[in-house]
Design a protein around this motif. Sequence first.
Motif, PDB file in Angstrom:
ATOM      1  N   ALA A 107      31.652  51.588  36.677  1.00  0.00           N
ATOM      2  CA  ALA A 107      30.199  51.693  36.820  1.00  0.00           C
ATOM      3  C   ALA A 107      29.651  50.384  37.359  1.00  0.00           C
ATOM      4  CB  ALA A 107      29.560  52.025  35.475  1.00  0.00           C
ATOM      5  N   ARG A 108      28.501  50.472  37.997  1.00  0.00           N
ATOM      6  CA  ARG A 108      27.844  49.276  38.524  1.00  0.00           C
ATOM      7  C   ARG A 108      27.135  48.487  37.433  1.00  0.00           C
ATOM      8  NH1 ARG A 108      29.272  47.051  43.374  1.00  0.00           N
ATOM      9  NH2 ARG A 108      29.336  48.586  45.047  1.00  0.00           N
ATOM     10  N   THR A 109      26.721  49.165  36.389  1.00  0.00           N
ATOM     11  CA  THR A 109      26.030  48.507  35.278  1.00  0.00           C
ATOM     12  C   THR A 109      26.734  48.860  33.970  1.00  0.00           C
ATOM     13  OG1 THR A 109      24.479  50.364  35.102  1.00  0.00           O
ATOM     14  CG2 THR A 109      23.798  48.482  36.460  1.00  0.00           C
ATOM     15  N   PRO A 110      26.718  47.982  32.985  1.00  0.00           N
ATOM     16  CA  PRO A 110      27.437  48.246  31.740  1.00  0.00           C
ATOM     17  C   PRO A 110      26.696  49.233  30.846  1.00  0.00           C
ATOM     18  CG  PRO A 110      26.288  46.150  31.602  1.00  0.00           C
ATOM     19  CD  PRO A 110      26.090  46.641  33.001  1.00  0.00           C
ATOM     20  N   ASP A 111      27.459  49.940  30.034  1.00  0.00           N
ATOM     21  CA  ASP A 111      26.904  50.785  28.988  1.00  0.00           C
ATOM     22  C   ASP A 111      27.941  50.853  27.869  1.00  0.00           C
ATOM     23  OD1 ASP A 111      28.872  52.600  29.815  1.00  0.00           O
ATOM     24  OD2 ASP A 111      27.468  53.800  30.996  1.00  0.00           O
ATOM     25  N   ASP A 112      27.772  51.771  26.915  1.00  0.00           N
ATOM     26  CA  ASP A 112      28.696  51.833  25.784  1.00  0.00           C
ATOM     27  C   ASP A 112      30.116  52.187  26.208  1.00  0.00           C
ATOM     28  OD1 ASP A 112      26.676  51.188  24.081  1.00  0.00           O
ATOM     29  OD2 ASP A 112      26.231  53.256  23.494  1.00  0.00           O
ATOM     30  N   ARG A 113      30.252  52.865  27.344  1.00  0.00           N
ATOM     31  CA  ARG A 113      31.573  53.273  27.820  1.00  0.00           C
ATOM     32  C   ARG A 113      32.191  52.214  28.734  1.00  0.00           C
ATOM     33  NH1 ARG A 113      32.754  58.529  31.724  1.00  0.00           N
ATOM     34  NH2 ARG A 113      34.994  58.157  32.027  1.00  0.00           N
ATOM     35  N   PHE A 114      31.421  51.722  29.673  1.00  0.00           N
ATOM     36  CA  PHE A 114      31.927  50.767  30.654  1.00  0.00           C
ATOM     37  C   PHE A 114      31.471  49.361  30.252  1.00  0.00           C
ATOM     38  CE2 PHE A 114      31.533  54.844  32.852  1.00  0.00           C
ATOM     39  CZ  PHE A 114      32.822  54.986  33.348  1.00  0.00           C
ATOM     40  N   ARG A 115      32.399  48.607  29.631  1.00  0.00           N
ATOM     41  CA  ARG A 115      32.018  47.335  29.002  1.00  0.00           C
ATOM     42  C   ARG A 115      32.822  46.131  29.480  1.00  0.00           C
ATOM     43  NH1 ARG A 115      33.144  47.181  23.550  1.00  0.00           N
ATOM     44  NH2 ARG A 115      34.688  48.857  23.694  1.00  0.00           N
ATOM     45  N   TYR A 116      33.810  46.360  30.349  1.00  0.00           N
ATOM     46  CA  TYR A 116      34.730  45.272  30.708  1.00  0.00           C
ATOM     47  C   TYR A 116      34.554  44.933  32.193  1.00  0.00           C
ATOM     48  CZ  TYR A 116      36.542  46.579  26.198  1.00  0.00           C
ATOM     49  OH  TYR A 116      36.646  46.864  24.863  1.00  0.00           O
ATOM     50  N   PRO A 117      34.070  43.728  32.473  1.00  0.00           N
ATOM     51  CA  PRO A 117      33.672  43.392  33.848  1.00  0.00           C
ATOM     52  C   PRO A 117      34.820  42.929  34.734  1.00  0.00           C
ATOM     53  CG  PRO A 117      33.159  41.570  32.390  1.00  0.00           C
ATOM     54  CD  PRO A 117      33.710  42.659  31.509  1.00  0.00           C
ATOM     55  N   LEU A 118      34.629  43.158  36.033  1.00  0.00           N
ATOM     56  CA  LEU A 118      35.414  42.499  37.072  1.00  0.00           C
ATOM     57  C   LEU A 118      34.489  41.487  37.725  1.00  0.00           C
ATOM     58  CD1 LEU A 118      37.154  45.515  38.849  1.00  0.00           C
ATOM     59  CD2 LEU A 118      38.052  44.096  36.990  1.00  0.00           C
ATOM     60  N   TYR A 119      34.946  40.243  37.806  1.00  0.00           N
ATOM     61  CA  TYR A 119      34.076  39.166  38.267  1.00  0.00           C
ATOM     62  C   TYR A 119      34.392  38.727  39.693  1.00  0.00           C
ATOM     63  CZ  TYR A 119      32.458  38.347  33.466  1.00  0.00           C
ATOM     64  OH  TYR A 119      31.893  38.472  32.223  1.00  0.00           O
ATOM     65  N   ALA A 120      33.351  38.345  40.404  1.00  0.00           N
ATOM     66  CA  ALA A 120      33.508  37.639  41.664  1.00  0.00           C
ATOM     67  C   ALA A 120      33.896  36.194  41.371  1.00  0.00           C
ATOM     68  CB  ALA A 120      32.212  37.696  42.469  1.00  0.00           C
ATOM     69  N   LEU A 121      34.370  35.501  42.388  1.00  0.00           N
ATOM     70  CA  LEU A 121      34.847  34.128  42.213  1.00  0.00           C
ATOM     71  C   LEU A 121      33.677  33.177  41.957  1.00  0.00           C
ATOM     72  CD1 LEU A 121      37.418  32.280  42.473  1.00  0.00           C
ATOM     73  CD2 LEU A 121      36.710  31.904  44.854  1.00  0.00           C
ATOM     74  N   PRO A 122      33.691  32.453  40.831  1.00  0.00           N
ATOM     75  CA  PRO A 122      32.637  31.458  40.589  1.00  0.00           C
ATOM     76  C   PRO A 122      32.694  30.352  41.633  1.00  0.00           C
ATOM     77  CG  PRO A 122      33.831  31.976  38.559  1.00  0.00           C
ATOM     78  CD  PRO A 122      34.605  32.581  39.684  1.00  0.00           C
ATOM     79  N   PRO A 123      31.563  29.903  42.127  1.00  0.00           N
ATOM     80  CA  PRO A 123      31.563  28.931  43.233  1.00  0.00           C
ATOM     81  C   PRO A 123      32.154  27.582  42.871  1.00  0.00           C
ATOM     82  CG  PRO A 123      29.333  29.268  42.377  1.00  0.00           C
ATOM     83  CD  PRO A 123      30.193  30.321  41.748  1.00  0.00           C
ATOM     84  N   GLU A 124      32.205  27.230  41.597  1.00  0.00           N
ATOM     85  CA  GLU A 124      32.706  25.902  41.223  1.00  0.00           C
ATOM     86  C   GLU A 124      34.234  25.818  41.196  1.00  0.00           C
ATOM     87  OE1 GLU A 124      31.739  27.984  37.222  1.00  0.00           O
ATOM     88  OE2 GLU A 124      31.036  27.974  39.305  1.00  0.00           O
ATOM     89  N   ILE A 125      34.913  26.961  41.300  1.00  0.00           N
ATOM     90  CA  ILE A 125      36.372  26.939  41.269  1.00  0.00           C
ATOM     91  C   ILE A 125      36.917  26.404  42.591  1.00  0.00           C
ATOM     92  CG2 ILE A 125      38.434  28.400  41.250  1.00  0.00           C
ATOM     93  CD1 ILE A 125      37.214  30.049  39.101  1.00  0.00           C
ATOM     94  N   GLU A 126      37.859  25.469  42.493  1.00  0.00           N
ATOM     95  CA  GLU A 126      38.520  24.909  43.662  1.00  0.00           C
ATOM     96  C   GLU A 126      39.964  25.365  43.692  1.00  0.00           C
ATOM     97  OE1 GLU A 126      37.828  20.722  44.425  1.00  0.00           O
ATOM     98  OE2 GLU A 126      36.212  20.708  42.933  1.00  0.00           O
ATOM     99  N   ALA A 127      40.412  25.821  44.855  1.00  0.00           N
ATOM    100  CA  ALA A 127      41.764  26.354  44.985  1.00  0.00           C
ATOM    101  C   ALA A 127      42.794  25.340  44.522  1.00  0.00           C
ATOM    102  CB  ALA A 127      42.029  26.741  46.434  1.00  0.00           C
ATOM    103  N   GLY A 128      43.706  25.791  43.659  1.00  0.00           N
ATOM    104  CA  GLY A 128      44.793  24.942  43.194  1.00  0.00           C
ATOM    105  C   GLY A 128      44.469  24.063  42.012  1.00  0.00           C
TER     106      GLY A 128
END
Length: 344
Positions: A107-128
């Motif tokens: 789902a695009r938005t969370p509810d009682d059934r869909f509660r576990y997110p997939l995240y985009a890459l946080p901008p502060e992360i540096e490769a390696g």
Amino acid sequence: MRRLRAACLAAVAATSAGAAPAPEVTHSILPFADLAGWQDTDHEAARDVFLSTCRDMRATQWPELCAMAARPFDARLFFETFFRPVLIENGADGLFTGYFEPELRGARTPDDRFRYPLYALPPEIEAGKPWHSRAEIETDALLADRDLEIAWLEDPVDAFFLQIQGSGRIRMQDGSLVRVGYAGKNGRDYRSIGKELVRRGEFEAHEVSADVIRNWVRKNGEEGLKLLHHNPSYVFFREVSEVPADKGPLGAMNRSITAMQSVAIDPAYVPLGAPVWIEKEGAEPLHRLMIAQDTGSAIKGPQRADIFFGTGRQAGKAAGQIRDPGRIVVLLPIQTAYALVPGS
């Protein structure tokens, strides 16, 4: 057959510093007659897949070979004329596993059934560079309220395995499909959940599969979720809207990969885009010419490969049963092969 044995300078330096030397890497040129089943493989299918990514290969000789592959002549003759089979070894046994593209409900938005997110890459992360671990990200909700959620899933185990696979398709509640692909990771090394269950005495090594791990986690509640934290590596995603639903997911070359024709390898030993001869043994032997179009954090060494089985539940079931011995032989351009093994 002559063999080149050259220890890396890094191994010499490590030895002089008192560390264990790096494994010695050997290169052997084989005749095509040594490739069991070579004459029966689908050379034409392999050439088609090779053409899907060879245009992106810029190293010496590959662009010319790509242009030659597009010409209308016998595919087997193409490979035998312009390549030589090279067996690259470092003392480790060959190991094949399988992977697939999951299709999950979300789902695009969370509810009682869909509660576990997939995240985009946080901008502060540096490769390696190491960032927060999986346990810290999930336990401390470090990414909450940052508008990084791409989708929400109904099962934390599905979210975990999607990270291991690196890509997947999510069927939303309105029936639409969203494809997600690898965007980056938190800089932590991958650790095997299956090996941890064996270490704890829960299973024997031969009993462990993706389904076994999935069922154990689900049956053990909070302890099961904590087991997932044994793997500190955490993968972030991006939407892959440019790939049609009928095509395979994007591999490491940013092109769609093909079921049972694409394989993930260690690019430290095998060039991405190169043809690779697979001799997988086990319950269902597989001898086939494939193309090295992907990589994986757990795929390390010259005799390690991960076979792409396709999309969906059946592909996942087949991929999860693979943990077989065998060998991998790389087809390299003639000049490259003989440069690695001078005097052959």
